[in-house]
Design an enzyme around this catalytic site. Structure first.
Site, PDB file in Angstrom:
ATOM      1  N   GLU A 225       6.659  11.013  12.563  1.00 35.77           N
ATOM      2  CA  GLU A 225       8.200  10.559  12.754  1.00 35.77           C
ATOM      3  C   GLU A 225       8.228   9.245  12.455  1.00 35.77           C
ATOM      4  O   GLU A 225       7.837   8.266  13.128  1.00 35.77           O
ATOM      5  CB  GLU A 225       8.236  10.767  14.272  1.00 35.77           C
ATOM      6  CG  GLU A 225       8.130  12.275  14.702  1.00 35.77           C
ATOM      7  CD  GLU A 225       9.463  13.177  14.561  1.00 35.77           C
ATOM      8  OE1 GLU A 225      10.464  12.645  13.934  1.00 35.77           O
ATOM      9  OE2 GLU A 225       9.113  14.300  14.491  1.00 35.77           O
ATOM     10  N   CYS A 259      15.131   3.667  15.522  1.00 35.35           N
ATOM     11  CA  CYS A 259      14.503   4.127  14.341  1.00 35.35           C
ATOM     12  C   CYS A 259      15.757   5.023  13.850  1.00 35.35           C
ATOM     13  O   CYS A 259      16.284   4.945  12.404  1.00 35.35           O
ATOM     14  CB  CYS A 259      13.737   5.201  14.445  1.00 35.35           C
ATOM     15  SG  CYS A 259      13.937   6.392  15.397  1.00 35.35           S
TER      16      CYS A 259
HETATM   17  P1  NAD Z   1       3.377   0.990  13.876  1.00 34.17           P
HETATM   18  O1  NAD Z   1       3.561   1.678  12.644  1.00 34.17           O
HETATM   19  O2  NAD Z   1       3.184  -0.625  13.547  1.00 34.17           O
HETATM   20  O3  NAD Z   1       2.914   1.378  15.167  1.00 34.17           O
HETATM   21  C1  NAD Z   1       2.952   2.502  15.815  1.00 34.17           C
HETATM   22  C2  NAD Z   1       1.606   2.964  16.435  1.00 34.17           C
HETATM   23  O4  NAD Z   1       0.655   2.961  15.406  1.00 34.17           O
HETATM   24  C3  NAD Z   1       1.052   2.126  17.394  1.00 34.17           C
HETATM   25  O5  NAD Z   1       0.625   2.949  18.574  1.00 34.17           O
HETATM   26  C4  NAD Z   1      -0.185   1.364  16.735  1.00 34.17           C
HETATM   27  O6  NAD Z   1      -1.147   1.110  17.692  1.00 34.17           O
HETATM   28  C5  NAD Z   1      -0.729   2.300  15.786  1.00 34.17           C
HETATM   29  N1  NAD Z   1      -1.048   1.467  14.490  1.00 34.17           N
HETATM   30  C6  NAD Z   1      -0.619   0.432  13.960  1.00 34.17           C
HETATM   31  N2  NAD Z   1      -1.555   0.034  13.061  1.00 34.17           N
HETATM   32  C7  NAD Z   1      -2.512   1.112  12.835  1.00 34.17           C
HETATM   33  C8  NAD Z   1      -3.529   1.312  12.032  1.00 34.17           C
HETATM   34  N3  NAD Z   1      -3.813   0.614  10.877  1.00 34.17           N
HETATM   35  N4  NAD Z   1      -4.311   2.577  12.051  1.00 34.17           N
HETATM   36  C9  NAD Z   1      -3.807   3.376  12.880  1.00 34.17           C
HETATM   37  N5  NAD Z   1      -3.088   3.310  13.873  1.00 34.17           N
HETATM   38  C10 NAD Z   1      -2.105   1.946  13.854  1.00 34.17           C
HETATM   39  O7  NAD Z   1       5.178   0.902  14.217  1.00 34.17           O
HETATM   40  P2  NAD Z   1       5.964   0.111  15.247  1.00 34.17           P
HETATM   41  O8  NAD Z   1       6.271  -1.071  14.766  1.00 34.17           O
HETATM   42  O9  NAD Z   1       5.507   0.299  16.626  1.00 34.17           O
HETATM   43  O10 NAD Z   1       7.417   1.188  15.355  1.00 34.17           O
HETATM   44  C11 NAD Z   1       8.457   0.787  14.223  1.00 34.17           C
HETATM   45  C12 NAD Z   1       8.547   1.675  13.238  1.00 34.17           C
HETATM   46  O11 NAD Z   1       8.416   3.006  13.920  1.00 34.17           O
HETATM   47  C13 NAD Z   1       9.773   1.621  12.576  1.00 34.17           C
HETATM   48  O12 NAD Z   1       9.389   2.096  11.090  1.00 34.17           O
HETATM   49  C14 NAD Z   1      10.686   2.870  13.106  1.00 34.17           C
HETATM   50  O13 NAD Z   1      11.463   3.153  12.170  1.00 34.17           O
HETATM   51  C15 NAD Z   1       9.697   3.931  13.454  1.00 34.17           C
HETATM   52  N6  NAD Z   1      10.107   4.571  14.464  1.00 34.17           N
HETATM   53  C16 NAD Z   1      10.221   6.048  14.170  1.00 34.17           C
HETATM   54  C17 NAD Z   1      10.782   6.745  14.991  1.00 34.17           C
HETATM   55  C18 NAD Z   1      11.130   8.396  14.899  1.00 34.17           C
HETATM   56  O14 NAD Z   1      11.271   8.895  15.611  1.00 34.17           O
HETATM   57  N7  NAD Z   1      11.034   8.599  13.549  1.00 34.17           N
HETATM   58  C19 NAD Z   1      10.972   6.340  16.480  1.00 34.17           C
HETATM   59  C20 NAD Z   1      10.732   5.035  16.785  1.00 34.17           C
HETATM   60  C21 NAD Z   1      10.012   4.242  15.642  1.00 34.17           C
END
Ligand code: NAD
Length: 471
Positions: A225, A259
């Protein structure tokens, strides 16, 4: 009375996590999670615990994101409650084997589909709706009979602490394990040492690629997602007042950290000035002339995101707003115009309270802008004509969206929620969550009283008959 639970952060080294992950596997293999009674009880207990901790969740979401209790109810706790209630109501029916037809070739067999749990699944969530995006997939995973590892975002620590407390109060660790910590450390520590049966990831496209790649080493299926730039088209025949009101509501809710928020607006040149004027009016009605003091307006999650967003303010003309304050992590609801098409604000996902307004004279121009960022997660079209509606719905490929509305499609659990390509793979909510966390086991059952010789060798001379039966 509320039970006091002292939550110890999990030691996230692989040495410490592996025995816990193996315990989940053993619990899953014991078949304890399979019955309807077990699953329903877990869902009821989870629902009760969330309601018991309602006030703490309000406080935590205020601390992390300055969300009001009302906004928290609509987008987090109440959202969760509606989803879990719908699931509890329908679960028995979803779990029943589904009878399907059988083709002529296989008669008189009967055919059915069994929904089997996947096993031990990992759910990874971001910080912007820290509870909704961790607990909604959890409902589906429990309903489908799985054991779960929950990984919240490290950037919403107050909400994570309450969620951890709720989970530990309700579930044993060998059934639902809650793992906090830096995703870049904790997630590889788990994925390199343990083969999950499914990974459900919500977050950025960049990290989504890392998860997908790591999962592929063991052919672990994924639901992704992700994010992206969701366009919002306002046609010349739209009800501009309603369009502005609805766009302003969702774009500036949670300070734009959503998002499915409209990332930018493409407005027909003939109604651009009117739209901008209406947007200003609604922003002031919702958040007053000083949104920094508004009960209804949130804050940016942290300094890193704040710094990223503030840079966008230099990439065009500020039509409205533009004020910011680092000590409050505040950025005003902002409308921008005159942006170069190659500016980062038009290629990055904004994920904040900044709304570029771009005018178009003909549909091809607007389609060209949309095509620069393939597969948006969401798409919104404001128009009064069915011709325009049909044109835009057919010509833009997107995850989900709305006509004359923005973002609310995700609150209807009868619709699948998910992206495509760069904005994601798979979907969830309601029955779609149950399907995402189940394997659809296909079974054909054949009676023994009918076993015609024609099916068996020798085949010579049977071609005409085979052609009649198989076509
Ligand atoms: P992110 O990708 O930085 O982090 C999301 C999760 O991934 C966190 O739990 C984090 O700990 C983990 N993570 C981060 N780096 C990692 C790595 N190198 N390896 C493994 N895991 C890792 O995202 P964010 O900044 O928390 O959220 C923002 C993004 O999420 C935006 O792009 C937004 O559009 C998207 N988003 C999508 C939805 C949806 O339903 N499609 C909903 C909310 C947010």
């Amino acid at each position: 009375m509320q039970q006091a639970i002292a939550v110890q952060p999990v030691n996230t080294s692989a040495d410490n996590l592996l025995p816990k992950l193996n315990a989940l596997r053993s619990f899953y293999n014991s078949m304890a999670t399979r019955s309807y009674a077990f699953r329903k009880k877990q869902l009821l207990n989870l629902r009760d615990a969330v309601l018991q901790h309602e006030q703490e969740l309000y406080d935590a979401l205020y601390a992390d994101l300055k969300k009001s209790p009302e906004e928290t109810w609509v987008t987090e706790t109440g959202f969760f409650l509606a989803e879990i209630n719908a699931t509890i109501k329908s679960l028995k029916g979803w779990m029943r084997p589904e009878s399907v037809g059988t083709n002529l070739l296989n008669l008189p067999s009967s055919s059915f589909i069994i929904s089997e749990p996947l096993g031990v699944v990992l759910i990874i969530a971001p910080w912007n709706y820290p509870m909704q995006l961790l607990f909604t997939p959890l409902i589906g995973a429990i309903a489908s009979g799985n054991c779960v590892v929950m990984k919240p975002s490290e950037f919403a620590p107050a909400t994570s602490a309450i969620m951890h407390k709720i989970i530990r109060q309700v579930f044993p660790e060998e059934y639902i394990l809650y793992v906090e910590g830096d995703g870049a450390d904790v997630i590889p520590a788990m994925m390199n040492n343990f083969i999950f049966d499914h990974i459900f990831y919500t977050g950025s496209t960049a990290v989504g690629k890392i998860i997908y790649q790591a999962a592929s080493k063991n052919l672990v299926p994924v639901t992704l997602e992700l994010g992206g730039k969701s366009p919002c088209v306002v046609e010349s025949d739209a009800d501009i007042k309603i369009a502005a009101r609805r766009i302003a509501l969702t774009k500036f809710s949670n300070a734009g950290q959503m998002c499915v928020a409209p990332d930018y607006v493409l407005v027909h040149a003939s109604v651009k000035d009117k739209l901008v004027a209406e947007l200003k009016t609604w922003i002031e009605k919702f958040y007053s002339s000083d949104p920094s003091t508004s009960y209804n307006y949130g804050k940016i999650i942290n300094k890193r995101q704040f710094d990223r967003l503030v840079k966008y303010l230099e990439q065009g003309n500020i039509l409205y707003g533009g004020q910011f304050n680092a000590s409050q992590l505040y950025i005003a609801p902002t409308l921008m115009g005159d942006i170069a098409s190659d500016a980062p604000v038009m290629s990055d996902e904004i994920f904040g309270p900044i709304l570029p307004i771009i005018s178009f004279d003909n549909k091809d121009q607007a389609l060209y802008t949309i095509a620069a960022n393939k597969n948006p997660l969401a798409f919104y079209i404001f128009t009064r004509s069915s011709g325009n509606e049909e044109f835009w719905l057919n010509n833009v490929s997107f995850g989900g969206g709305c006509v004359n509305n923005a973002s609310w499609h995700l609150t209807n659990h009868h619709l699948p929620f998910g992206g495509r390509g760069f904005s994601g793979t798979g979907n969830y909510h309601g029955r779609f969550s149950f399907n995402t966390f189940s394997h659809k086991k296909a079974v054909m059952k054949t009676p023994t009283w009918f076993d015609p010789d024609v099916k068996y060798p020798p085949f010579k001379g049977k071609l005409k008959l085979f052609k009649w039966v198989i076509r």
